[in-house]
Design a protein around this motif. Structure first.
Motif, PDB file in Angstrom:
ATOM      1  N   LYS A  68       0.824  -1.219   0.000  1.00  0.00           N
ATOM      2  CA  LYS A  68       0.000   0.000   0.000  1.00  0.00           C
ATOM      3  C   LYS A  68       0.859   1.270   0.000  1.00  0.00           C
ATOM      4  N   PRO A  77      -0.019   2.341  -4.029  1.00  0.00           N
ATOM      5  CA  PRO A  77      -1.316   2.549  -3.376  1.00  0.00           C
ATOM      6  C   PRO A  77      -2.516   2.304  -4.282  1.00  0.00           C
ATOM      7  N   LEU A  85      -4.869  -1.091   7.010  1.00  0.00           N
ATOM      8  CA  LEU A  85      -5.194  -1.527   5.653  1.00  0.00           C
ATOM      9  C   LEU A  85      -6.661  -1.258   5.314  1.00  0.00           C
ATOM     10  N   LYS A 109      -7.200   2.066   4.180  1.00  0.00           N
ATOM     11  CA  LYS A 109      -6.671   2.277   2.828  1.00  0.00           C
ATOM     12  C   LYS A 109      -7.502   1.534   1.780  1.00  0.00           C
TER      13      LYS A 109
END
Length: 501
Positions: A27, A31, A195, A198
């Motif tokens: 990430k 990303p 996570l 994200k």
């Protein structure tokens, strides 16, 4: 059943510390890639990563005697200790980056400073420990190590262990304050929270029943919802199998040639735990002893201070056990179903070779609580039966494979990555040092599976891990710099002062 296939960039199997680490690295590097996670259990970090399923040692080879061997000429080989220590420094650097970047917070919830000590008895063992200390303390990675065979000094270092000790046998210890206690369960949950923020798609209660290659080169996974039984199909360009002991079965289902000939041997663990404050407060360290003659490396006895849920406790073990399950929440048929035509001879050869291990496991399974107390009293002479409870820890699956050095059916004690030649799928197998070296191991996955991207990723990797691509051993100034910066980011220096004030 649905035949509809959902496509994504990356699929991570298993919500343990390894998948969490790989997801967090990806990430930061790319990303825009879509990542999906599939976990059979209801929460993250419930198998090997869970805080009660491992000893919580930040493995840096500071106290673990099995990382330093005595050579035939009497000298001590510390090459493995150097390797493990450098790998743990990589983990600390990445965790520090995450904290400094405000991607995770409150590092004290997963890492605490704690002296790491080695303790031995008997003239021969004391001689070994002194030689080990001399070899290690001259190395910049271990130069703050202390040694003592003075009983009065040992009483200062180890009041609970030395109290009412009547043996006349020589006794010695080494001590290094740079050690840590790591709650890998808390770290795993933090990383998965990150996570999720994200937009990583995390799916619990999702069992991966099959993996196969599709005509377009992707990997298709058959995913079954554990509660409803509903089946979905998800495909990805890259799949990481981080399912602990369950990784062997999934690797076999992938059919890649690199997974042929590999077997697994499950070993379960038990620990004794003390939560009685007046006992707990008398000990502040992780103290590792020496494995008994004939015992495997994972059986090294140790007495550890643990910090779990803001509570301090003591843990002693491990005591080995045997069950054919490959996971704590696995099936009694795991071992049997892992035996295939391509690995049966390897497994049989291991069985013939490892009779001593089999005997050891049988003896361990038969131990009564009083017999376990006798082993504990070698560390704490005053230990009382009523102060200690037995806790079942996690399952570990030791890799069995044919090697040039060990021949057919060699039992491996370590962590290794098996990946397809084209880098489209990788599986993590093995055990200790495991979680402590998660970042190093996941960098190995990136290098093996994404060689075409590594050059463009290098600047970001160096930002996250300042020692990336550099040998710490050959850069003593960098070692100090990294120790200072990671201790500050993770709050280790500040807490160390509080502990010793």
């Amino acid at each position: 059943m649905s035949n509809k296939q959902t496509k994504t960039d990356v699929i991570l199997i298993g919500a343990g510390v390894m998948s969490a680490t790989l997801g967090a690295l990806l990430k930061e590097l790319v990303p825009e890639w879509e990542i999906k996670v599939f976990e059979k259990l209801a929460k993250a970090g419930e198998e090997s990563s869970n805080e009660w399923n491992n000893a919580g040692t930040g493995h840096a080879a500071l106290c673990e005697l099995n990382y330093t061997n005595e050579k035939p000429d009497g000298s001590i080989d510390i090459s493995k200790a150097i390797k493990v220590n450098e790998q743990f420094q990589v983990s600390k650097q990445f965790w520090s980056y995450l904290v400094n970047s405000k991607l995770i917070s409150n590092p004290q919830e997963f890492i605490m400073p704690l002296p790491h000590m080695s303790l031995v008895q008997g003239e021969e063992n004391v001689s070994f420990l002194k030689k080990r200390y001399e070899a290690m303390s001259n190395n910049p990675l271990f130069r703050r190590m202390e040694f003592s065979d003075n009983p009065e000094k040992l009483k200062e270092w180890l009041p609970l262990i030395m109290k009412d000790r009547t043996s006349d046998e020589p006794i010695a210890a080494t001590k290094i304050d740079a050690g840590t206690d790591v709650n890998f369960g808390a770290l795993t949950r933090m990383l998965f929270d990150h996570l999720k923020s994200k937009n990583v798609d995390i799916n619990y209660k999702s069992s991966v029943d099959d993996i196969k290659r599709t005509t377009d080169g992707r990997w298709e996974l058959k995913i079954r919802n554990v509660d409803s039984g509903k089946v979905e199909r998800h495909a990805a360009k890259f799949v990481f199998i981080g399912g602990g002991g369950g990784s062997i079965h999934l690797l076999q289902k992938s059919g890649i040639p690199e997974g042929k000939g590999i077997g697994g041997f499950p070993v379960s663990g038990l620990f004794m735990v003390c939560n009685k404050p007046e006992v707990v407060e008398q000990h502040h360290a992780k103290v590792y002893g020496k494995a008994k003659v004939g015992a495997p490396p994972m059986s090294v006895p140790h007495l550890d201070t643990r910090y779990i849920d803001n509570k301090k406790s003591l843990l002693f073990g491990p005591f080995a056990g045997f069950t054919p399950k490959f996971l704590k929440y696995g099936s009694m048929f795991d071992l049997l179903t892992s035996v295939k035509p391509h690995n049966v001879l390897t497994m049989l050869a291991a069985g013939a070779k490892e009779m001593a291990l089999t005997k050891y496991l049988i003896e361990q399974v038969m131990l009564s609580k009083e017999k376990r107390m006798e082993e504990l009293r070698e560390f704490i002479p005053t230990a009382k039966l009523e102060d200690w409870d037995l806790v079942v820890a996690g399952q570990r699956v030791q890799v069995i494979k044919d090697t040039p050095e060990g021949g057919r059916g060699t039992l491996q004690f370590g962590t290794e990555v098996v990946s397809a030649a084209d880098g489209s799928i990788a599986a993590l197998l093995g055990a200790s040092p495991g979680a402590s070296t998660a970042v190093h191991v996941m960098l190995e996955v990136l290098n093996k599976c994404f060689p075409q991207h590594i050059k463009e990723w290098e600047p970001k990797l160096q930002e996250m891990i300042p020692s990336y691509g550099v040998s710490l051993m050959e850069n003593p100034e960098l070692i100090e710099e990294i120790h200072d910066s990671t201790d500050q980011a993770l709050g280790l220096s500040e807490k160390k002062e509080l502990v010793y004030s």
